[in-house]
Motif scaffolding. Structure first.
Motif, PDB file in Angstrom:
ATOM      1  N   LYS A   1       0.852  -1.191   0.000  1.00  0.00           N
ATOM      2  CA  LYS A   1       0.000   0.000   0.000  1.00  0.00           C
ATOM      3  C   LYS A   1       0.886   1.239   0.000  1.00  0.00           C
ATOM      4  CE  LYS A   1      -3.874  -2.015   2.587  1.00  0.00           C
ATOM      5  NZ  LYS A   1      -4.679  -1.936   3.839  1.00  0.00           N
ATOM      6  N   ILE A   2       0.416   2.275  -0.671  1.00  0.00           N
ATOM      7  CA  ILE A   2       1.151   3.530  -0.736  1.00  0.00           C
ATOM      8  C   ILE A   2       0.193   4.658  -0.390  1.00  0.00           C
ATOM      9  CG2 ILE A   2       2.497   5.081  -2.214  1.00  0.00           C
ATOM     10  CD1 ILE A   2       2.834   2.446  -4.030  1.00  0.00           C
ATOM     11  N   ARG A   3       0.565   5.475   0.573  1.00  0.00           N
ATOM     12  CA  ARG A   3      -0.227   6.670   0.928  1.00  0.00           C
ATOM     13  C   ARG A   3       0.668   7.894   0.755  1.00  0.00           C
ATOM     14  NH1 ARG A   3      -2.388   6.575   6.634  1.00  0.00           N
ATOM     15  NH2 ARG A   3      -3.656   8.318   5.882  1.00  0.00           N
ATOM     16  N   ASN A   4       0.241   8.787  -0.108  1.00  0.00           N
ATOM     17  CA  ASN A   4       1.034   9.970  -0.440  1.00  0.00           C
ATOM     18  C   ASN A   4       0.291  11.202   0.064  1.00  0.00           C
ATOM     19  OD1 ASN A   4       2.923  11.677  -1.566  1.00  0.00           O
ATOM     20  ND2 ASN A   4       2.993  10.575  -3.517  1.00  0.00           N
ATOM     21  N   LEU A   5       0.631  11.635   1.275  1.00  0.00           N
ATOM     22  CA  LEU A   5      -0.046  12.775   1.904  1.00  0.00           C
ATOM     23  C   LEU A   5       0.745  14.068   1.676  1.00  0.00           C
ATOM     24  CD1 LEU A   5      -1.052  11.013   5.254  1.00  0.00           C
ATOM     25  CD2 LEU A   5      -2.298  11.094   3.084  1.00  0.00           C
ATOM     26  N   GLN A   6       0.237  15.160   2.213  1.00  0.00           N
ATOM     27  CA  GLN A   6       0.865  16.453   1.931  1.00  0.00           C
ATOM     28  C   GLN A   6       2.293  16.541   2.471  1.00  0.00           C
ATOM     29  OE1 GLN A   6      -1.346  19.820   3.341  1.00  0.00           O
ATOM     30  NE2 GLN A   6       0.007  21.323   2.368  1.00  0.00           N
ATOM     31  N   TRP A   7       2.495  16.029   3.677  1.00  0.00           N
ATOM     32  CA  TRP A   7       3.805  16.188   4.320  1.00  0.00           C
ATOM     33  C   TRP A   7       4.572  14.884   4.509  1.00  0.00           C
ATOM     34  CZ3 TRP A   7       4.810  21.018   3.977  1.00  0.00           C
ATOM     35  CH2 TRP A   7       3.801  21.973   4.105  1.00  0.00           C
ATOM     36  N   VAL A   8       3.926  13.786   4.257  1.00  0.00           N
ATOM     37  CA  VAL A   8       4.569  12.504   4.526  1.00  0.00           C
ATOM     38  C   VAL A   8       4.083  11.442   3.540  1.00  0.00           C
ATOM     39  CG1 VAL A   8       2.828  11.736   6.182  1.00  0.00           C
ATOM     40  CG2 VAL A   8       5.158  10.887   6.388  1.00  0.00           C
ATOM     41  N   GLN A   9       4.938  10.464   3.291  1.00  0.00           N
ATOM     42  CA  GLN A   9       4.579   9.306   2.462  1.00  0.00           C
ATOM     43  C   GLN A   9       4.717   8.047   3.308  1.00  0.00           C
ATOM     44  OE1 GLN A   9       7.577   9.936  -0.538  1.00  0.00           O
ATOM     45  NE2 GLN A   9       6.071  10.649  -2.052  1.00  0.00           N
ATOM     46  N   PHE A  10       3.781   7.122   3.118  1.00  0.00           N
ATOM     47  CA  PHE A  10       3.831   5.832   3.808  1.00  0.00           C
ATOM     48  C   PHE A  10       3.807   4.706   2.780  1.00  0.00           C
ATOM     49  CE2 PHE A  10       1.439   8.604   6.810  1.00  0.00           C
ATOM     50  CZ  PHE A  10       2.330   8.575   7.869  1.00  0.00           C
ATOM     51  N   ILE A  11       4.618   3.696   3.026  1.00  0.00           N
ATOM     52  CA  ILE A  11       4.579   2.468   2.235  1.00  0.00           C
ATOM     53  C   ILE A  11       4.425   1.306   3.212  1.00  0.00           C
ATOM     54  CG2 ILE A  11       5.768   0.946   0.599  1.00  0.00           C
ATOM     55  CD1 ILE A  11       7.545   3.359  -0.149  1.00  0.00           C
ATOM     56  N   VAL A  12       3.463   0.442   2.942  1.00  0.00           N
ATOM     57  CA  VAL A  12       3.410  -0.831   3.678  1.00  0.00           C
ATOM     58  C   VAL A  12       4.239  -1.817   2.882  1.00  0.00           C
ATOM     59  CG1 VAL A  12       1.959  -2.702   4.512  1.00  0.00           C
ATOM     60  CG2 VAL A  12       1.154  -0.339   4.663  1.00  0.00           C
ATOM     61  N   LEU A  13       5.385  -2.191   3.454  1.00  0.00           N
ATOM     62  CA  LEU A  13       6.320  -3.105   2.786  1.00  0.00           C
ATOM     63  C   LEU A  13       6.068  -4.523   3.278  1.00  0.00           C
ATOM     64  CD1 LEU A  13       8.827  -3.636   1.010  1.00  0.00           C
ATOM     65  CD2 LEU A  13      10.238  -3.012   2.979  1.00  0.00           C
ATOM     66  N   ARG A  14       5.753  -5.435   2.347  1.00  0.00           N
ATOM     67  CA  ARG A  14       5.437  -6.829   2.705  1.00  0.00           C
ATOM     68  C   ARG A  14       6.581  -7.743   2.281  1.00  0.00           C
ATOM     69  NH1 ARG A  14       1.527  -7.551  -0.598  1.00  0.00           N
ATOM     70  NH2 ARG A  14       2.551  -8.982  -2.032  1.00  0.00           N
ATOM     71  N   ASN A  15       7.076  -8.496   3.252  1.00  0.00           N
ATOM     72  CA  ASN A  15       8.153  -9.451   2.990  1.00  0.00           C
ATOM     73  C   ASN A  15       7.787 -10.775   3.637  1.00  0.00           C
ATOM     74  OD1 ASN A  15      10.672 -10.861   4.284  1.00  0.00           O
ATOM     75  ND2 ASN A  15      11.496  -9.764   2.519  1.00  0.00           N
ATOM     76  N   GLU A  16       7.599 -11.842   2.827  1.00  0.00           N
ATOM     77  CA  GLU A  16       7.243 -13.172   3.345  1.00  0.00           C
ATOM     78  C   GLU A  16       6.002 -13.102   4.232  1.00  0.00           C
ATOM     79  OE1 GLU A  16       8.941 -16.750   3.776  1.00  0.00           O
ATOM     80  OE2 GLU A  16       8.873 -16.127   1.675  1.00  0.00           O
ATOM     81  N   GLY A  17       5.042 -12.270   3.840  1.00  0.00           N
ATOM     82  CA  GLY A  17       3.799 -12.166   4.590  1.00  0.00           C
ATOM     83  C   GLY A  17       3.861 -11.259   5.796  1.00  0.00           C
ATOM     84  N   LYS A  18       5.066 -10.766   6.133  1.00  0.00           N
ATOM     85  CA  LYS A  18       5.210  -9.863   7.275  1.00  0.00           C
ATOM     86  C   LYS A  18       5.311  -8.430   6.766  1.00  0.00           C
ATOM     87  CE  LYS A  18       7.515  -9.754  11.744  1.00  0.00           C
ATOM     88  NZ  LYS A  18       8.530 -10.410  12.596  1.00  0.00           N
ATOM     89  N   ARG A  19       4.775  -7.481   7.531  1.00  0.00           N
ATOM     90  CA  ARG A  19       4.674  -6.107   7.065  1.00  0.00           C
ATOM     91  C   ARG A  19       5.344  -5.122   8.016  1.00  0.00           C
ATOM     92  NH1 ARG A  19       0.611  -9.222   5.790  1.00  0.00           N
ATOM     93  NH2 ARG A  19      -0.397  -9.018   3.740  1.00  0.00           N
ATOM     94  N   ILE A  20       5.877  -4.061   7.412  1.00  0.00           N
ATOM     95  CA  ILE A  20       6.400  -2.951   8.201  1.00  0.00           C
ATOM     96  C   ILE A  20       6.093  -1.658   7.457  1.00  0.00           C
ATOM     97  CG2 ILE A  20       8.734  -2.978   7.182  1.00  0.00           C
ATOM     98  CD1 ILE A  20       9.694  -2.313  10.123  1.00  0.00           C
ATOM     99  N   GLN A  21       5.838  -0.601   8.211  1.00  0.00           N
ATOM    100  CA  GLN A  21       5.557   0.701   7.607  1.00  0.00           C
ATOM    101  C   GLN A  21       6.862   1.432   7.336  1.00  0.00           C
ATOM    102  OE1 GLN A  21       2.309   3.411   9.064  1.00  0.00           O
ATOM    103  NE2 GLN A  21       4.036   4.726   9.620  1.00  0.00           N
ATOM    104  N   VAL A  22       6.998   1.920   6.112  1.00  0.00           N
ATOM    105  CA  VAL A  22       8.122   2.772   5.722  1.00  0.00           C
ATOM    106  C   VAL A  22       7.597   4.210   5.727  1.00  0.00           C
ATOM    107  CG1 VAL A  22       9.824   3.310   3.952  1.00  0.00           C
ATOM    108  CG2 VAL A  22       9.066   0.938   4.284  1.00  0.00           C
ATOM    109  N   THR A  23       8.260   5.082   6.483  1.00  0.00           N
ATOM    110  CA  THR A  23       7.801   6.460   6.647  1.00  0.00           C
ATOM    111  C   THR A  23       8.827   7.426   6.076  1.00  0.00           C
ATOM    112  OG1 THR A  23       6.664   5.818   8.695  1.00  0.00           O
ATOM    113  CG2 THR A  23       6.985   8.183   8.307  1.00  0.00           C
TER     114      THR A  23
END
Length: 433
Positions: free
Chosen positions: A20-42
């Motif tokens: 998932k990718i969220r592109n907001l005014q001041w920040v971008q978020f990516i939900v990075l999925r690896n082997e079914g596990k997820r972490i937020q990239v800010t």
């Protein structure tokens, strides 16, 4: 699989899918999925050093693959484990087309055949992805049980010169101008190993059945877990090994994935007690009739059908509180010629689990003259000459069974069809992808 908690405040490089990718005014978020596990990239847009990453994310599409290097930070506001990845660099390793043919997040949003057409995407869904994690642990633990009990792993041919077990339901192939067949099972060859002097053997391998069947539990190609062992006294010895094998497999699965299975599939992994209950087929008919009003159809007398299997599981739970039950005493007309008989009754069994037959096991007929007579009775001749030769020069008493890994996984996870539990399903109407 990465344990992010062990990398708090440390530099790390993670590769995976941009779910998932969220592109907001001041920040971008990516939900990075690896082997079914997820972490937020800010990514903070206001930081000058981040401008190159901001430009990359502006063009990034869902399910593209990326490699991110950065530092894991604790952040209690982040729902995914209270951690986020603050990146120093992002590399796009492949770009996904913007429109996906199926909804990965909701596996029920498309029909099963549409999902099968796009299985490479369908498997990215957590429910589907974890099927094969669980299956791997199940098979690993059963293998370990056999290794620990001195079984030798063998690999038998899948191209054979004669139709195995019977002349029906086999795939014929052109073999350099001659007829060959895809093996229905390794039955004959694992018995050959016993005749060769190996006391205990097993194989995990594909089998092929040319059945024009479209039920939820049949496939034209499936994975079979086969074993055979020598110097037994009766089929009770075979049943005992199967009990121990299944308990070993289910125990390992429960320990590693019990909570995950409950969360994703809504079922409990139950470790059965040993011994499993047993019942003779004629006694079972009587019980099913008296308890549930079931009458076996004339064409199924001496055997079981799908309805009887479901009721048998109900009976096992009602009477024994047990998920498994062995059924013995089948008719010789319904069993293969190589099953040993005593007083005309095949010395074998079916094992029923959660309403479905998962095993036909037996003591085999190892005496050449008896085996030859039983083959003739079934109308089998030259096609099995090579098989009968295995027994001409001495062969110890032996028996064995096979488990369908795909069917076992279906029952373990409470899934509706083999199409769900096979990496790529093969049936009468499916040969691709």
């Amino acid at each position: 699989m990465i344990d992010y908690k062990k990398h708090i405040n440390k530099k790390i490089t993670i590769s995976g899918f941009a779910e998932k990718i969220r592109n907001l005014q001041w920040v971008q978020f990516i939900v990075l999925r690896n082997e079914g596990k997820r972490i937020q990239v800010t990514i903070e847009k206001s930081i000058p050093e981040n401008q190159k990453m901001v430009e990359i994310v502006d063009k990034l599409t869902n399910e593209s693959t990326i490699t991110v290097t950065g530092t894991i930070k604790e952040n209690e506001k982040v729902k995914m484990g209270g951690m986020e990845l603050i990146p120093d660099s992002i590399e796009v390793t492949s770009t996904s087309a913007p429109e996906l043919p199926i909804n990965i997040a909701n596996k029920d949003a498309a029909l099963i055949d549409t999902r099968m057409d796009n299985r490479f995407l369908d498997l990215r869904n957590d429910v589907n992805f974890n099927i094969f994690k669980v299956q791997t642990e199940f098979v690993r633990a059963m293998r370990e049980y056999l290794y620990g009990n001195d079984f030798t792993e063998i690999h038998t041919p899948k191209l054979i010169g004669a139709a195995s077990e019977s002349g029906s339901e086999v795939f014929e192939v052109n073999y350099f101008g001659n007829k060959a067949y895809l093996a229905q099972s390794p039955q004959f060859y694992k018995q050959m190993a016993i005749a060769a002097g190996y006391e205990r053997v097993f194989e995990v391998a594909p089998c092929f059945r040319a059945e024009n069947s479209n039920t939820n539990r049949h496939a034209t190609e499936f994975t079979s877990f086969d074993l055979e062992f020598a110097n037994i006294n009766s089929y009770e010895d075979v049943m005992k090994v199967e009990e121990e094998l299944l308990v070993s497999g289910l125990t390992a699965v429960k320990e590693k994935y019990g909570n995950l299975i409950k969360e994703l599939y809504g079922v409990d992994v139950v470790i059965p007690t040993i011994p499993f209950p047993r019942i003779d087929l004629q006694d079972l008919y009587k019980e099913l009739s008296e308890r549930y009003g079931y009458k076996v159809p004339d064409h199924d007398i001496g055997d079981m059908n799908a309805e009887a299997e479901k009721l048998t599981s109900e009976y096992a739970m009602d009477v024994y509180g047990h998920e498994f039950i062995f059924v013995t005493g089948f008719s010789k007309t319904k069993r293969p010629f190589y099953h040993m008989r005593k007083d005309g009754i095949p010395q074998g069994y079916d094992l029923i689990w959660r309403g479905t037959e998962i095993t036909t096991g037996a003591q085999r007929e190892h005496r050449y003259n008896v085996l030859e007579g039983q083959a003739k009775e079934k109308g089998l001749g030259k096609d099995i000459e090579f098989y009968k030769d295995f027994f001409k020069y001495g062969c110890p008493p032996h028996g064995g069974f096979a488990l369908g890994i795909d069917r076992m996984t279906m029952l373990l996870l409470g899934l509706p069809s083999l199409k769900e539990t096979m990496f790529l399903f093969r049936g009468p109407n499916r040969l691709y992808p």
